[in-house]
Design a protein around this motif. Structure first.
Motif, PDB file in Angstrom:
ATOM      1  N   UNK A 127       0.842  -1.181   0.000  1.00  0.00           N
ATOM      2  CA  UNK A 127       0.000   0.000   0.000  1.00  0.00           C
ATOM      3  C   UNK A 127       0.886   1.242   0.000  1.00  0.00           C
ATOM      4  N   UNK A 128       0.568   2.185  -0.894  1.00  0.00           N
ATOM      5  CA  UNK A 128       1.330   3.436  -0.935  1.00  0.00           C
ATOM      6  C   UNK A 128       1.298   4.119   0.428  1.00  0.00           C
ATOM      7  N   UNK A 129       0.103   4.195   1.024  1.00  0.00           N
ATOM      8  CA  UNK A 129      -0.052   4.894   2.294  1.00  0.00           C
ATOM      9  C   UNK A 129       0.681   4.149   3.400  1.00  0.00           C
ATOM     10  N   UNK A 130       0.472   2.837   3.467  1.00  0.00           N
ATOM     11  CA  UNK A 130       1.129   2.059   4.514  1.00  0.00           C
ATOM     12  C   UNK A 130       2.647   2.068   4.347  1.00  0.00           C
ATOM     13  N   UNK A 131       3.113   2.024   3.102  1.00  0.00           N
ATOM     14  CA  UNK A 131       4.554   2.055   2.852  1.00  0.00           C
ATOM     15  C   UNK A 131       5.160   3.374   3.316  1.00  0.00           C
ATOM     16  N   UNK A 132       4.480   4.481   3.005  1.00  0.00           N
ATOM     17  CA  UNK A 132       4.983   5.789   3.424  1.00  0.00           C
ATOM     18  C   UNK A 132       4.942   5.928   4.943  1.00  0.00           C
ATOM     19  N   UNK A 133       3.848   5.473   5.552  1.00  0.00           N
ATOM     20  CA  UNK A 133       3.749   5.546   7.001  1.00  0.00           C
ATOM     21  C   UNK A 133       4.833   4.681   7.651  1.00  0.00           C
ATOM     22  N   UNK A 134       5.143   3.548   7.034  1.00  0.00           N
ATOM     23  CA  UNK A 134       6.235   2.707   7.524  1.00  0.00           C
ATOM     24  C   UNK A 134       7.546   3.483   7.517  1.00  0.00           C
ATOM     25  N   UNK A 135       7.802   4.207   6.434  1.00  0.00           N
ATOM     26  CA  UNK A 135       9.040   4.993   6.327  1.00  0.00           C
ATOM     27  C   UNK A 135       9.087   6.095   7.374  1.00  0.00           C
ATOM     28  N   UNK A 136       7.922   6.743   7.600  1.00  0.00           N
ATOM     29  CA  UNK A 136       7.854   7.809   8.606  1.00  0.00           C
ATOM     30  C   UNK A 136       8.160   7.243   9.995  1.00  0.00           C
ATOM     31  N   UNK A 137       7.526   6.119  10.321  1.00  0.00           N
ATOM     32  CA  UNK A 137       7.748   5.513  11.629  1.00  0.00           C
ATOM     33  C   UNK A 137       9.175   5.002  11.774  1.00  0.00           C
ATOM     34  N   UNK A 138       9.702   4.369  10.719  1.00  0.00           N
ATOM     35  CA  UNK A 138      11.076   3.846  10.771  1.00  0.00           C
ATOM     36  C   UNK A 138      12.061   4.982  11.022  1.00  0.00           C
ATOM     37  N   UNK A 139      11.824   6.126  10.363  1.00  0.00           N
ATOM     38  CA  UNK A 139      12.707   7.279  10.579  1.00  0.00           C
ATOM     39  C   UNK A 139      12.619   7.764  12.021  1.00  0.00           C
ATOM     40  N   UNK A 140      11.385   7.747  12.582  1.00  0.00           N
ATOM     41  CA  UNK A 140      11.203   8.155  13.968  1.00  0.00           C
ATOM     42  C   UNK A 140      11.909   7.214  14.933  1.00  0.00           C
ATOM     43  N   UNK A 141      11.808   5.913  14.666  1.00  0.00           N
ATOM     44  CA  UNK A 141      12.506   4.939  15.508  1.00  0.00           C
ATOM     45  C   UNK A 141      14.022   5.145  15.422  1.00  0.00           C
ATOM     46  N   UNK A 142      14.520   5.282  14.191  1.00  0.00           N
ATOM     47  CA  UNK A 142      15.968   5.422  13.987  1.00  0.00           C
ATOM     48  C   UNK A 142      16.494   6.691  14.642  1.00  0.00           C
ATOM     49  N   UNK A 143      15.726   7.775  14.560  1.00  0.00           N
ATOM     50  CA  UNK A 143      16.154   9.049  15.155  1.00  0.00           C
ATOM     51  C   UNK A 143      16.306   8.934  16.670  1.00  0.00           C
ATOM     52  N   UNK A 144      15.606   7.964  17.235  1.00  0.00           N
ATOM     53  CA  UNK A 144      15.678   7.765  18.685  1.00  0.00           C
ATOM     54  C   UNK A 144      16.483   6.528  19.054  1.00  0.00           C
ATOM     55  N   UNK A 145      17.298   6.061  18.083  1.00  0.00           N
ATOM     56  CA  UNK A 145      18.174   4.891  18.281  1.00  0.00           C
ATOM     57  C   UNK A 145      17.405   3.645  18.695  1.00  0.00           C
ATOM     58  N   UNK A 146      16.228   3.474  18.105  1.00  0.00           N
ATOM     59  CA  UNK A 146      15.383   2.314  18.387  1.00  0.00           C
ATOM     60  C   UNK A 146      15.339   1.390  17.182  1.00  0.00           C
ATOM     61  N   UNK A 147      14.979   0.152  17.408  1.00  0.00           N
ATOM     62  CA  UNK A 147      14.840  -0.829  16.338  1.00  0.00           C
ATOM     63  C   UNK A 147      13.680  -0.416  15.432  1.00  0.00           C
TER      64      UNK A 147
END
Length: 197
Positions: A127-147
Motif C-alpha cells: 500500500x502506498x499509504x502504509x509504505x509511506x507511514x512505515x518509512x515515517x515511523x522507521x525514521x522516527x525509531x531510527x532518530x531515537x536509536x530504536x529498532x
C-alpha cells in the motif's frame, strides 16, 4: 486528391491532451461515485464528464482501471501530507495525532469514495499509504536509536485502526471526530510510547 477526399475525417486542429482528459475523467468519476455509489458504470462517468463512452475507453481500459487510477491519485495526496507531517514537527505524539486525523478526515470527507478506494491502495501486495507511514515511523525509531523493525506492523495497525474506527463512526456519529481521533491516538500512543518513541 479530390476536394471530397480532403474534406473527409476530423478537421485539423489541436489534439486531445491525454493527461488532461484522464484527470477530467477522474474528476467526473469522483462526482459520479459520490452521487451514485461505488458501482458506478463507465457510461455514468462519461455522462458526468460530458463525453462519449468511447472517449472514456480511449483513456482507460475499463472500470477497474478508473478506480485504480483514483486510488493512486488519493493515495499520492495522502502520502504527500504524511510526508509533510513527518518533517513539520519533532513532537512524536503530535505527529501521531495529526496522522490519525489526516486519515480520519479522508474517510470522513469521502464517505462513498473512501471505502471503494481503500481496498485498491495496494499494488503488488503493498500500500502506498502504509509504505509511506512505515518509512515515517522507521525514521522516527531510527532518530531515537530504536529498532525500526516494528515500523511496518505499526503502519498497518494504524491504517487498520483508523479505517475500522472511522467506518463505525461514520455510521453512528456517536462522538465527534475530534473525540474519535483522540481515542484512536491514545490507543496507538500507548503502544508507541512503550517503545520509548
Amino acid at each position: 486528391m479530390s476536394e471530397i477526399n480532403r474534406r473527409r475525417g476530423r478537421p485539423p486542429g489541436p489534439g486531445v491532451d491525454r493527461d488532461a482528459r484522464r484527470e477530467a475523467l477522474l474528476d467526473a468519476a469522483e462526482r459520479a461515485i459520490a452521487r451514485s455509489g461505488a458501482d458506478v458504470s463507465l457510461s455514468q462517468v462519461a455522462a458526468e464528464a460530458g463525453l462519449t463512452r468511447s472517449a472514456v475507453y480511449a483513456a482507460f481500459d475499463d472500470r477497474d482501471s478508473v478506480l485504480d487510477a483514483l486510488a493512486a491519485r488519493h493515495s499520492h495526496r495522502i502520502v504527500g501530507r504524511l510526508q509533510a507531517l513527518a518533517t513539520g514537527s519533532e513532537d512524536a505524539h503530535g505527529q501521531t495525532r495529526a496522522a490519525v486525523d489526516l486519515l480520519a478526515a479522508w474517510f470522513d470527507e469521502h464517505p462513498t469514495l473512501a471505502p471503494a478506494l481503500a481496498d485498491r491502495w495496494r499494488a503488488n501486495g503493498r500500500s502506498f499509504v502504509e509504505t509511506t507511514l512505515t518509512q515515517v515511523l522507521a525514521a522516527g525509531f531510527a532518530a531515537r536509536s530504536l529498532d525500526s523493525a516494528p515500523a511496518a506492523v505499526w503502519a498497518r495497525a494504524m491504517v487498520g485502526a483508523v479505517a475500522s474506527s472511522v467506518e463505525w463512526w461514520a455510521t453512528t456519529r456517536e462522538i465527534s471526530r475530534d473525540e474519535l481521533v483522540d481515542h484512536v491516538t491514545s490507543l496507538l500512543w500507548s503502544g508507541l510510547s512503550a517503545t520509548n518513541l
